[in-house]
Scaffold this motif. Structure first.
Motif, PDB file in Angstrom:
ATOM      1  N   ARG A  85       0.839  -1.194   0.000  1.00 43.48           N
ATOM      2  CA  ARG A  85       0.000   0.000   0.000  1.00 43.48           C
ATOM      3  C   ARG A  85       0.880   1.252   0.000  1.00 43.48           C
ATOM      4  N   GLU A  86       1.966   1.171  -0.741  1.00 44.29           N
ATOM      5  CA  GLU A  86       2.878   2.318  -0.821  1.00 44.29           C
ATOM      6  C   GLU A  86       2.909   2.859  -2.246  1.00 44.29           C
ATOM      7  N   SER A  94       6.292  -0.425 -14.715  1.00 42.84           N
ATOM      8  CA  SER A  94       7.697  -0.641 -14.357  1.00 42.84           C
ATOM      9  C   SER A  94       7.906  -2.035 -13.777  1.00 42.84           C
ATOM     10  N   ILE A  95       9.088  -2.578 -14.039  1.00 44.70           N
ATOM     11  CA  ILE A  95       9.395  -3.931 -13.555  1.00 44.70           C
ATOM     12  C   ILE A  95      10.476  -3.899 -12.471  1.00 44.70           C
ATOM     13  N   VAL A  96      11.210  -2.766 -12.344  1.00 47.82           N
ATOM     14  CA  VAL A  96      12.413  -2.770 -11.493  1.00 47.82           C
ATOM     15  C   VAL A  96      12.130  -3.069 -10.021  1.00 47.82           C
ATOM     16  N   GLN A  97      11.080  -2.435  -9.468  1.00 48.28           N
ATOM     17  CA  GLN A  97      10.812  -2.615  -8.039  1.00 48.28           C
ATOM     18  C   GLN A  97      10.482  -4.071  -7.692  1.00 48.28           C
ATOM     19  N   LEU A  98       9.844  -4.750  -8.674  1.00 50.85           N
ATOM     20  CA  LEU A  98       9.407  -6.121  -8.428  1.00 50.85           C
ATOM     21  C   LEU A  98      10.559  -7.043  -8.050  1.00 50.85           C
ATOM     22  N   GLU A  99      11.731  -6.813  -8.632  1.00 51.46           N
ATOM     23  CA  GLU A  99      12.858  -7.706  -8.316  1.00 51.46           C
ATOM     24  C   GLU A  99      13.348  -7.445  -6.890  1.00 51.46           C
ATOM     25  N   HIS A 100      13.479  -6.159  -6.566  1.00 47.01           N
ATOM     26  CA  HIS A 100      13.937  -5.814  -5.206  1.00 47.01           C
ATOM     27  C   HIS A 100      12.959  -6.292  -4.152  1.00 47.01           C
ATOM     28  N   GLU A 101      11.682  -6.302  -4.489  1.00 49.89           N
ATOM     29  CA  GLU A 101      10.672  -6.613  -3.478  1.00 49.89           C
ATOM     30  C   GLU A 101      10.068  -8.008  -3.670  1.00 49.89           C
ATOM     31  N   HIS A 102      10.859  -8.882  -4.267  1.00 45.98           N
ATOM     32  CA  HIS A 102      10.548 -10.321  -4.371  1.00 45.98           C
ATOM     33  C   HIS A 102       9.173 -10.603  -4.958  1.00 45.98           C
ATOM     34  N   GLY A 103       8.828  -9.851  -5.982  1.00 42.65           N
ATOM     35  CA  GLY A 103       7.610 -10.154  -6.738  1.00 42.65           C
ATOM     36  C   GLY A 103       6.340  -9.619  -6.121  1.00 42.65           C
ATOM     37  N   LYS A 104       6.443  -8.866  -5.015  1.00 40.46           N
ATOM     38  CA  LYS A 104       5.219  -8.304  -4.413  1.00 40.46           C
ATOM     39  C   LYS A 104       5.086  -6.844  -4.847  1.00 40.46           C
ATOM     40  N   PRO A 105       4.066  -6.544  -5.658  1.00 43.42           N
ATOM     41  CA  PRO A 105       3.935  -5.171  -6.163  1.00 43.42           C
ATOM     42  C   PRO A 105       3.686  -4.168  -5.041  1.00 43.42           C
ATOM     43  N   ARG A 106       4.145  -2.966  -5.262  1.00 46.18           N
ATOM     44  CA  ARG A 106       4.007  -1.899  -4.265  1.00 46.18           C
ATOM     45  C   ARG A 106       2.558  -1.594  -3.872  1.00 46.18           C
ATOM     46  N   ASN A 107       1.665  -1.618  -4.854  1.00 47.64           N
ATOM     47  CA  ASN A 107       0.269  -1.231  -4.567  1.00 47.64           C
ATOM     48  C   ASN A 107      -0.658  -1.855  -5.622  1.00 47.64           C
ATOM     49  N   PRO A 108      -1.962  -1.828  -5.372  1.00 47.98           N
ATOM     50  CA  PRO A 108      -2.885  -2.511  -6.301  1.00 47.98           C
ATOM     51  C   PRO A 108      -3.148  -1.753  -7.596  1.00 47.98           C
ATOM     52  N   SER A 232      -7.812   6.510   0.181  1.00 48.35           N
ATOM     53  CA  SER A 232      -6.431   6.875   0.515  1.00 48.35           C
ATOM     54  C   SER A 232      -5.459   6.250  -0.481  1.00 48.35           C
ATOM     55  N   LEU A 233      -5.749   5.033  -0.926  1.00 49.71           N
ATOM     56  CA  LEU A 233      -4.880   4.406  -1.935  1.00 49.71           C
ATOM     57  C   LEU A 233      -4.954   5.162  -3.256  1.00 49.71           C
ATOM     58  N   MET A 234      -6.159   5.620  -3.599  1.00 51.45           N
ATOM     59  CA  MET A 234      -6.309   6.396  -4.840  1.00 51.45           C
ATOM     60  C   MET A 234      -5.488   7.686  -4.748  1.00 51.45           C
ATOM     61  N   LEU A 235      -5.528   8.308  -3.591  1.00 50.81           N
ATOM     62  CA  LEU A 235      -4.768   9.552  -3.437  1.00 50.81           C
ATOM     63  C   LEU A 235      -3.268   9.306  -3.562  1.00 50.81           C
ATOM     64  N   MET A 236      -2.790   8.238  -2.909  1.00 50.15           N
ATOM     65  CA  MET A 236      -1.340   8.008  -2.856  1.00 50.15           C
ATOM     66  C   MET A 236      -0.781   7.347  -4.119  1.00 50.15           C
ATOM     67  N   CYS A 237      -1.619   6.517  -4.770  1.00 52.49           N
ATOM     68  CA  CYS A 237      -1.077   5.660  -5.835  1.00 52.49           C
ATOM     69  C   CYS A 237      -1.853   5.748  -7.148  1.00 52.49           C
ATOM     70  N   GLY A 238      -2.963   6.469  -7.182  1.00 55.50           N
ATOM     71  CA  GLY A 238      -3.875   6.415  -8.325  1.00 55.50           C
ATOM     72  C   GLY A 238      -3.351   7.000  -9.615  1.00 55.50           C
ATOM     73  N   HIS A 239      -2.296   7.822  -9.518  1.00 50.78           N
ATOM     74  CA  HIS A 239      -1.722   8.428 -10.733  1.00 50.78           C
ATOM     75  C   HIS A 239      -0.251   8.040 -10.904  1.00 50.78           C
ATOM     76  N   TYR A 240       0.111   6.868 -10.306  1.00 55.44           N
ATOM     77  CA  TYR A 240       1.481   6.350 -10.461  1.00 55.44           C
ATOM     78  C   TYR A 240       2.514   7.373 -10.012  1.00 55.44           C
ATOM     79  N   ASP A 241       3.544   7.593 -10.866  1.00 57.79           N
ATOM     80  CA  ASP A 241       4.588   8.541 -10.481  1.00 57.79           C
ATOM     81  C   ASP A 241       4.119   9.994 -10.667  1.00 57.79           C
TER      82      ASP A 241
END
Ligand SMILES: NC(=O)CC[C@H](N)C(=O)O
Length: 306
Positions: A85-86, A94-108, A232-241
């Motif tokens: 939920r970050e 993007s694919i880069v974060q997935l490797e660092h975080e063992h395949g668990k995506p940052r947010n939905p 809250s997720l829409m606010l933090m993550c709804g528009h990606y970067d």
């Protein structure tokens, strides 16, 4: 309210830089970039619209709000074993974060996260059955049985979906998937290809503006606590970067899609859908964002104060 939306539509019509239509999904590149629509749905069930508010467009990633809501209903807190939920601070595909975080995506809401959510809600069913359930849910929220999937867009996504397939296979390589990758991707591509207009979309978002309660049907969709969390997720993550910039300029939870739509929620006040197919460099609707910025200036709606 009608005067406000009319003013916004006429200001948007005069803009010369309307952004660039997404072309990586060829079917989306066929859409006329000059179009603009806005609908504002209020908790009393009234809807105020301007522009081409009855024209259907591909809701794309806005569908991720509906699949997340369904996943929370089916899995409850276990959803958070599959996605975080970050905010990602990275592009939607993007694919880069997935490797660092063992395949668990940052947010939905990033593609990988929504693909993981699609896997979570299939739960041994056929993708066709799950798609029927997603569609039924969206029709119920919008109070409109005519809403459907645009099969041409879905096929176009499937044919050009190498990046999404990479994300899915990469996650599956960590043993995280419960269903065959192709079934998950098919579900994801099809729910992204739901076609709606701004009236339907603004209506469908009303439960998030109304403490989880659908004021049209009178039914509770989610608890008020859950509606707050989805917002809250829409606010933090709804528009990606671009989520920080959207919060700064508009000040509302919002979810964008590469079809050029944005669903924005003013809690307690309104559910707003805008559509203009031209995108900014991040992949969010250029005029859609400007229109929402104008709307919040005119109404004083913001979760951060007047
Ligand atoms: N940001 C978006 O709307 C992306 C959704 C699109 N279906 C994709 O997978 O690339």
């Amino acid at each position: 309210m009608q005067k406000i939306v009319d003013e916004i539509a006429s200001q948007m019509a005069s803009k010369t830089d309307k952004g660039i239509v997404a072309s990586y999904i060829p079917q989306l590149a066929c859409v006329d970039p000059k179009q603009f629509a806005i609908s504002v749905a209020l908790p009393d069930g009234s809807v105020y619209s301007a522009g081409c508010a009855s024209t259907l467009f591909s809701i794309q990633s806005i569908s991720k709000v509906f699949t997340l809501t369904l996943a929370l209903g089916k899995l409850g807190e276990r959803v958070w074993n599959r996605v975080g939920r970050e905010p990602s601070g990275d592009p939607f595909n993007s694919i880069v974060q997935l490797e660092h975080e063992h395949g668990k995506p940052r947010n939905p809401f990033v593609n990988a996260g929504a693909i993981a959510i699609a896997d979570a809600i299939i739960q041994g069913h056929q993708p066709k059955e799950i798609l029927a359930e997603i569609l039924q849910f969206v029709r119920y929220l919008a109070d409109d049985e005519s809403i459907a999937i645009d099969e041409k867009v879905a096929r176009s996504e499937e044919l050009t979906g190498d990046r999404n397939a990479s994300l899915a296979h990469f996650m599956a390589s960590f043993g995280l998937f419960q269903n065959p990758v192709d079934a998950v991707l098919g579900t994801y591509f099809h729910h992204c290809s739901i076609a709606m207009n701004t009236i339907q979309l603004a209506t469908a978002g009303l439960f998030l503006a109304n403490n989880g309660h659908n004021p049209i049907t009178g039914y509770r969709v989610v608890s008020s606590d859950r509606a707050k969390r989805i917002n809250s997720l829409m606010l933090m993550c709804g528009h990606y970067d671009g989520s920080g910039e959207f919060a700064f300029r508009v000040g509302l939870p919002g979810k964008s899609g590469v079809g050029g739509g944005i669903l924005a929620i003013a809690p307690g006040k309104a559910s707003i859908a805008v559509w203009s197919p031209g995108l900014d460099t991040i992949g969010n609707s250029k005029l859609g964002t400007q229109a929402l910025e104008l709307l919040t200036q005119k109404t004083g709606w913001s979760v951060f104060g007047q």
